[in-house]
Design an enzyme around this catalytic site. Sequence first.
Site, PDB file in Angstrom:
ATOM      1  N   PRO A 189       1.461  -4.125  -5.802  1.00  0.00           N
ATOM      2  CA  PRO A 189       1.973  -4.292  -4.431  1.00  0.00           C
ATOM      3  C   PRO A 189       3.108  -5.298  -4.290  1.00  0.00           C
ATOM      4  CG  PRO A 189      -0.065  -5.515  -4.682  1.00  0.00           C
ATOM      5  CD  PRO A 189       0.153  -4.792  -5.989  1.00  0.00           C
ATOM      6  N   CYS A 190       4.275  -4.958  -4.822  1.00  0.00           N
ATOM      7  CA  CYS A 190       5.416  -5.850  -4.670  1.00  0.00           C
ATOM      8  C   CYS A 190       5.870  -5.934  -3.217  1.00  0.00           C
ATOM      9  CB  CYS A 190       6.572  -5.419  -5.572  1.00  0.00           C
ATOM     10  SG  CYS A 190       7.070  -3.708  -5.390  1.00  0.00           S
ATOM     11  N   HIS A 191       5.430  -4.985  -2.363  1.00  0.00           N
ATOM     12  CA  HIS A 191       5.779  -5.066  -0.942  1.00  0.00           C
ATOM     13  C   HIS A 191       5.099  -6.243  -0.265  1.00  0.00           C
ATOM     14  CE1 HIS A 191       2.137  -2.536  -1.154  1.00  0.00           C
ATOM     15  NE2 HIS A 191       1.827  -3.014   0.034  1.00  0.00           N
TER      16      HIS A 191
END
Length: 250
Positions: free
Chosen positions: A220-222
């Site tokens: 989850p780089c968001h």
Amino acid sequence: MSSHPPLEIVLRALGELDPRGVHPPSSMELELCLGYSREELDEAFQAVYDHPMEDVLDLFAQERLQQCPSELLDDFAGQVTMEHGYTGELYYCYFPYRFGELLLATTPHGLCSSSFTLGDREEARERLIGSYPHVAHFHEEPHPILVQAMRHLAEPTTEPLPPLHLIGTLFQRSVWQTMLLIPQGGCISYQRIGQALGLPQATQAIGTAVGANPLAPFIPCHRVLPKEHTIGFYHWGTGLKATLLAPELL
């Protein structure tokens, strides 16, 4: 009612977020710059999130993002294989996803690549092949790991994450592993990742590794934001970053 799909309208609206802005655009600003009526915008947001537009936009105000939990999980329970390079077989398939079509790829060891096609399957396929220059054979078929990956995206609380195969440098893999520890609904800074890795001064290098994440949205780089608690930039565009993050914050 607009003839454009609700997701397209939402992506365009959230794409107007300033990556470094402390306040999201107002509904009037979105009406003026996008050409949709307030009713069309609200209908689209209700269709995608079951919430009105104002509720979703408010999530990205600096004071709201500042309230997000910023701690990492103690451990990641999933199965991860890691290596610097890979020369074996690779299987890939296109899958529908609520926030845009994905091209997923796996080795026999685990999911190794996930990218948004953005409406261009051929370009997405060329990017995939270019990312693995030493792979001799690419097979377009729904490998069981790929099917499990889509089940996980559809039911993340009940369907476990599939095995992952992280292929990159040691530093990249360390950053990607750390992002796996960001809980849903939480947001951390690049500096926080550096602290977790014992590299508090490596913010720029960490940002580069985050941008090279091969498994969005599985890794989850968001959920990684600037230390100023603004939405920040994203490889796939600020609008898509906000679109992914919004349901986790509602």
